[in-house]
Design an enzyme around this catalytic site. Structure first.
Site, PDB file in Angstrom:
ATOM      1  N   HIS A 234      71.135  37.240  76.794  1.00  0.00           N
ATOM      2  CA  HIS A 234      70.259  37.369  75.625  1.00  0.00           C
ATOM      3  C   HIS A 234      69.875  38.830  75.379  1.00  0.00           C
ATOM      4  O   HIS A 234      69.667  39.235  74.232  1.00  0.00           O
ATOM      5  CB  HIS A 234      69.015  36.514  75.801  1.00  0.00           C
TER       6      HIS A 234
ATOM      7  N   TYR B 144      63.623  43.128  65.394  1.00  0.00           N
ATOM      8  CA  TYR B 144      64.530  44.130  65.951  1.00  0.00           C
ATOM      9  C   TYR B 144      64.390  45.470  65.246  1.00  0.00           C
ATOM     10  O   TYR B 144      64.643  46.515  65.834  1.00  0.00           O
ATOM     11  CB  TYR B 144      65.982  43.649  65.836  1.00  0.00           C
TER      12      TYR B 144
ATOM     13  N   LYS C   9      72.568  27.279  67.345  1.00  0.00           N
ATOM     14  CA  LYS C   9      71.158  26.901  67.308  1.00  0.00           C
ATOM     15  C   LYS C   9      70.818  26.363  65.923  1.00  0.00           C
ATOM     16  O   LYS C   9      71.197  26.939  64.912  1.00  0.00           O
ATOM     17  CB  LYS C   9      70.284  28.115  67.644  1.00  0.00           C
TER      18      LYS C   9
ATOM     19  N   HIS D  25      70.175  33.841  62.460  1.00  0.00           N
ATOM     20  CA  HIS D  25      68.727  33.656  62.378  1.00  0.00           C
ATOM     21  C   HIS D  25      68.392  32.902  61.096  1.00  0.00           C
ATOM     22  O   HIS D  25      68.714  33.356  60.007  1.00  0.00           O
ATOM     23  CB  HIS D  25      68.004  35.005  62.366  1.00  0.00           C
TER      24      HIS D  25
ATOM     25  N   ARG E 117      72.450  40.269  73.277  1.00  0.00           N
ATOM     26  CA  ARG E 117      72.241  39.863  71.878  1.00  0.00           C
ATOM     27  C   ARG E 117      71.211  40.774  71.219  1.00  0.00           C
ATOM     28  O   ARG E 117      71.416  41.253  70.096  1.00  0.00           O
ATOM     29  CB  ARG E 117      71.779  38.409  71.859  1.00  0.00           C
TER      30      ARG E 117
ATOM     31  N   ARG F   6      75.030  33.563  71.434  1.00  0.00           N
ATOM     32  CA  ARG F   6      74.193  33.089  72.525  1.00  0.00           C
ATOM     33  C   ARG F   6      75.052  32.608  73.688  1.00  0.00           C
ATOM     34  O   ARG F   6      76.242  32.296  73.518  1.00  0.00           O
ATOM     35  CB  ARG F   6      73.282  31.953  72.043  1.00  0.00           C
TER      36      ARG F   6
END
Length: 225
Positions: free
Chosen positions: A171, A206, A108, A197, A174, A83
């Site tokens: 992003h 995705y 994150k 994630h 990403r 990120r």
């Protein structure tokens, strides 16, 4: 009607707690809504935007022509899938170049994780850093890290200079890497690990954009008499 919708909410909480996967969740919700005679939910869901591999390469090459460090920054964003805040805070002590790894500290969810880099990027990072022993990997002339806003601007400007007719952001890179890895056959759980994630359903999104993984088999089947 409110009582029926409350059942749906409770079911949602149960499914999340039990980590039911995306396809199973869809099946269960359809069965429950049919049983309760509820109308299907109209979804405004959109698949994540991403750049093709060719567009990413064009973006990187254009950035290199503007300034070497800009090209290296964008290449690092793409290959690692990290990120914008994570690359902004990336320090020299987070690099494990002998192992082709980078440690993302307090990403994150306040969790650390390791991401992989290839041999080419490792060599470029070594050249870029020279003999520096401390500080940020990507610094301004005042030895301060590039801010998130500055990185976003660098990526956006490179997209314009490369004549890419899409919104180009860190992003998006990403998203593009996630899609590329899935197209190349990396498993969902592996991509989940690399991107950090916590919820596997995030990674499953995705997969909806990744048709290349089945293209060869599809063509073989369709080509039969």
């Amino acid at each position: 009607m409110e009582a029926k919708e409350e059942i749906i909410k409770k079911l949602t909480r149960i499914l999340r707690r039990e980590h039911v996967n995306y396809e199973e969740t869809k099946y269960i919700f359809k069965a429950v809504r049919d049983k309760l005679e509820l109308k299907p939910i109209t979804s405004q869901f959109q698949l994540p935007k991403f750049l093709s591999y060719e567009e990413v390469q064009k973006l990187i090459e254009t950035a290199y022509k503007t300034k070497y460090v800009y090209g290296l920054l964008i290449k690092t964003l793409f290959i690692t899938g990290i990120r914008v805040s994570e690359i902004s805070n990336l320090k020299l002590e987070d690099l494990f170049l002998s192992e082709n790894k980078i440690k993302v500290v307090q990403g994150k969810g306040k969790k650390d994780r390791m991401v992989l880099i290839n041999e080419e990027l490792k060599k470029e990072l070594v050249t870029h850093l020279r003999n520096r022993k401390r500080g940020y990997v990507f610094e301004s002339t005042h030895s301060k890290n590039f801010s998130k806003r500055r990185i976003q601007q660098i990526v956006q400007d490179a997209g314009k200079d490369a004549n890419i007719n899409k919104k180009v952001t860190p992003h998006i890179l990403r998203h593009s890497m996630a899609t590329y890895l899935l197209n190349k056959g990396l498993r969902l759980d592996q991509v989940q690990l690399l991107l950090g994630h916590t919820n596997p359903r995030t990674t499953e999104i995705y997969a909806k954009t990744s048709l290349e993984g089945v293209k060869d088999d599809f063509e073989k089947i369709m080509g039969k008499d």
